[in-house]
Write a protein that holds these residues in place. Structure first.
Motif, PDB file in Angstrom:
ATOM      1  N   GLU A 146       0.902  -1.290  -0.303  1.00  0.00           N
ATOM      2  CA  GLU A 146      -0.225   0.000  -0.101  1.00  0.00           C
ATOM      3  C   GLU A 146       0.820   1.691  -0.426  1.00  0.00           C
ATOM      4  O   GLU A 146       1.748   1.297   0.550  1.00  0.00           O
ATOM      5  CB  GLU A 146      -0.724   0.166   0.811  1.00  0.00           C
ATOM      6  CG  GLU A 146      -1.853  -1.109   0.749  1.00  0.00           C
ATOM      7  CD  GLU A 146      -3.417  -0.989   2.334  1.00  0.00           C
ATOM      8  OE1 GLU A 146      -2.855  -0.355   3.747  1.00  0.00           O
ATOM      9  OE2 GLU A 146      -3.653  -1.708   2.652  1.00  0.00           O
ATOM     10  N   GLY A 147       0.817   1.731  -1.433  1.00  0.00           N
ATOM     11  CA  GLY A 147       1.344   3.439  -0.984  1.00  0.00           C
ATOM     12  C   GLY A 147       2.904   3.494  -1.232  1.00  0.00           C
ATOM     13  O   GLY A 147       3.445   2.101  -1.423  1.00  0.00           O
ATOM     14  N   LEU A 148       3.674   4.530  -1.559  1.00  0.00           N
ATOM     15  CA  LEU A 148       5.016   4.576  -2.354  1.00  0.00           C
ATOM     16  C   LEU A 148       6.107   4.277  -1.103  1.00  0.00           C
ATOM     17  O   LEU A 148       6.842   3.165  -1.399  1.00  0.00           O
ATOM     18  CB  LEU A 148       5.487   5.886  -2.748  1.00  0.00           C
ATOM     19  CG  LEU A 148       6.364   6.666  -3.415  1.00  0.00           C
ATOM     20  CD1 LEU A 148       6.731   5.100  -4.456  1.00  0.00           C
ATOM     21  CD2 LEU A 148       6.817   7.730  -3.613  1.00  0.00           C
ATOM     22  N   GLU A 149       5.759   5.210   0.212  1.00  0.00           N
ATOM     23  CA  GLU A 149       6.544   4.243   1.086  1.00  0.00           C
ATOM     24  C   GLU A 149       6.386   2.762   1.712  1.00  0.00           C
ATOM     25  O   GLU A 149       8.318   2.319   1.521  1.00  0.00           O
ATOM     26  CB  GLU A 149       6.035   4.918   2.109  1.00  0.00           C
ATOM     27  CG  GLU A 149       7.149   4.808   3.442  1.00  0.00           C
ATOM     28  CD  GLU A 149       6.773   5.080   4.753  1.00  0.00           C
ATOM     29  OE1 GLU A 149       7.660   5.321   5.463  1.00  0.00           O
ATOM     30  OE2 GLU A 149       6.172   5.682   4.925  1.00  0.00           O
ATOM     31  N   ARG A 150       5.627   2.017   1.484  1.00  0.00           N
ATOM     32  CA  ARG A 150       5.832   1.103   1.809  1.00  0.00           C
ATOM     33  C   ARG A 150       6.042  -0.170   0.184  1.00  0.00           C
ATOM     34  O   ARG A 150       6.726  -0.849   0.549  1.00  0.00           O
ATOM     35  CB  ARG A 150       4.456   0.247   2.399  1.00  0.00           C
ATOM     36  CG  ARG A 150       3.861   0.642   3.664  1.00  0.00           C
ATOM     37  CD  ARG A 150       2.865  -0.469   3.667  1.00  0.00           C
ATOM     38  NE  ARG A 150       3.372  -0.413   5.385  1.00  0.00           N
ATOM     39  CZ  ARG A 150       1.758  -0.263   6.206  1.00  0.00           C
ATOM     40  NH1 ARG A 150       0.981   0.791   5.561  1.00  0.00           N
ATOM     41  NH2 ARG A 150       1.631  -0.024   7.553  1.00  0.00           N
ATOM     42  N   LEU A 151       5.773  -0.110  -0.787  1.00  0.00           N
ATOM     43  CA  LEU A 151       6.639  -0.243  -1.749  1.00  0.00           C
ATOM     44  C   LEU A 151       7.948  -0.120  -1.806  1.00  0.00           C
ATOM     45  O   LEU A 151       8.683  -1.117  -1.987  1.00  0.00           O
ATOM     46  CB  LEU A 151       6.314   0.428  -3.251  1.00  0.00           C
ATOM     47  CG  LEU A 151       6.525  -0.225  -4.901  1.00  0.00           C
ATOM     48  CD1 LEU A 151       6.326  -2.016  -4.475  1.00  0.00           C
ATOM     49  CD2 LEU A 151       5.666   0.572  -5.643  1.00  0.00           C
ATOM     50  N   THR A 152       8.542   1.461  -1.833  1.00  0.00           N
ATOM     51  CA  THR A 152      10.563   1.452  -2.082  1.00  0.00           C
ATOM     52  C   THR A 152      10.932   1.622  -0.643  1.00  0.00           C
ATOM     53  O   THR A 152      11.920   0.883  -1.009  1.00  0.00           O
ATOM     54  CB  THR A 152       9.893   2.876  -2.273  1.00  0.00           C
ATOM     55  OG1 THR A 152       9.621   4.096  -1.345  1.00  0.00           O
ATOM     56  CG2 THR A 152       9.979   3.169  -3.891  1.00  0.00           C
ATOM     57  N   ARG A 153       9.831   1.996   0.756  1.00  0.00           N
ATOM     58  CA  ARG A 153      11.023   2.031   2.132  1.00  0.00           C
ATOM     59  C   ARG A 153      10.873   0.577   2.701  1.00  0.00           C
ATOM     60  O   ARG A 153      10.260   0.968   4.208  1.00  0.00           O
ATOM     61  CB  ARG A 153      10.389   3.190   2.461  1.00  0.00           C
ATOM     62  CG  ARG A 153      10.572   4.430   2.066  1.00  0.00           C
ATOM     63  CD  ARG A 153      12.043   4.556   1.288  1.00  0.00           C
ATOM     64  NE  ARG A 153      13.021   5.112   2.596  1.00  0.00           N
ATOM     65  CZ  ARG A 153      12.952   6.622   4.160  1.00  0.00           C
ATOM     66  NH1 ARG A 153      12.254   7.082   2.883  1.00  0.00           N
ATOM     67  NH2 ARG A 153      13.400   5.776   4.910  1.00  0.00           N
TER      68      ARG A 153
END
Length: 305
Positions: free
Chosen positions: A185-192
């Motif tokens: 979910e979301g960009l942070e959970r994808l990349t970070r």
């Protein structure tokens, strides 16, 4: 009356979508990524990203771009080989001046972007700590999503399919949809977040409402039972302190390197110069507890509590 109310809601939704398109405001996107490691001889990955693009803009995250020489940041390690629109027509690709590319001379819409990620940089020792960059050691690759994912419109949700050779393992903190597909979910959970693929020690175990995933790379692998039991103690301390009731998935990665660590959205990575043992347990266990503390303070537990 109920039919009229439904019709009004549908009409309002359609008008909102039209206004958004006319104003140039990007709608939240749902992305799909296919990650493939085709051979055990190399950590390099092949990726097909199906993403929403506005005005041809595609980029990587700009987090920690200053770690690398030159202006391209994480994009330095990515080579886009092909891009197509939603009808399958080829789109032009031009590298931008920073961590970005221009696709199709300003194309807007759904696109499939094919690219390769060169993980040669993961074999180097990085001054900032490989837990913040990547490490390929003893047949196992530790990385985050930062060098793996390109995007146009910031995704609201992403589906990630991971294919690896026979004998390789996969560990991520993303909830699993099936045996090789995950949801972020979301960009942070994808990349970070942390990711491990290849040959490494991998365990999945329950602690309270949490599913914990442990990835120990290189020399760390021999300490699996000790690290697992120690982390359960650490988890129980935070559980008694914060009393979590909601279920969650969390990943712990340990890699060889100078003592250091980095916390991510639903995971952390810790580095240690030697395999964890009882004699130095106070050192590496303190590091694990410290990094896990970041998850509770500001991520799991926000300012409203």
């Amino acid at each position: 009356m109920r039919q009229q109310s439904l019709s009004r809601r549908l009409l309002a939704g359609a008008l909102s979508l039209c206004l958004s398109l006319l104003s140039g405001t990007a709608m939240p996107a749902s992305n799909h990524y296919e990650l493939t490691w085709p051979t055990t001889d190399s950590p390099d990955a092949e990726v097909v990203a199906t993403i929403e693009i506005v005005d041809g803009e595609v980029h990587t995250s700009d987090v920690w771009n200053t770690f690398f020489d030159g202006p391209h940041g994480w994009a330095s390690f990515i080579e886009i080989t092909r891009a197509t629109d939603d009808a399958g027509s080829i789109l032009s690709v031009r590298r931008g001046s920073a961590n970005d590319w221009l696709i199709g001379d300003g194309y807007s819409g759904r696109a499939s972007v094919h690219y390769e990620v060169d993980f040669d940089f993961a074999s180097e020792r990085w001054p900032v700590g490989n837990e913040q960059v990547a490490l390929f050691t003893a047949g196992g690759l530790y990385t985050t999503g930062l060098p793996l994912f390109v995007f146009g419109v910031e995704p609201e949700e992403s589906e990630i399919q991971i294919d690896v050779p026979d004998g390789w393992q996969v560990s991520t903190p993303w909830p699993a949809i099936d045996s090789n597909t995950y949801r972020a979910e979301g960009l942070e959970r994808l990349t970070r977040n942390t990711i491990a693929v290849g040959d490494f020690h991998h365990e999945v175990f329950a602690a309270g409402p949490f599913e914990l995933r442990l990835a120990l790379l290189g020399d760390m692998a021999q300490s699996g039972p000790l690290v697992r039991d120690t982390f359960i103690e650490i988890f129980e301390f935070y559980r008694d302190l914060y009393e979590p009731t909601e279920s969650a998935v969390f990943m712990i990665a340990m890699i060889p390197g100078p003592n250091d660590g980095e916390a991510y959205a639903d995971s952390f990575a810790a580095a240690a110069p030697v395999a964890p043992g009882m004699d130095d347990r106070v050192v590496w266990a303190n590091l694990l507890a410290h990094e896990f503390g970041h998850y509770w303070n500001g991520k799991r537990i926000g300012t409203t509590r």
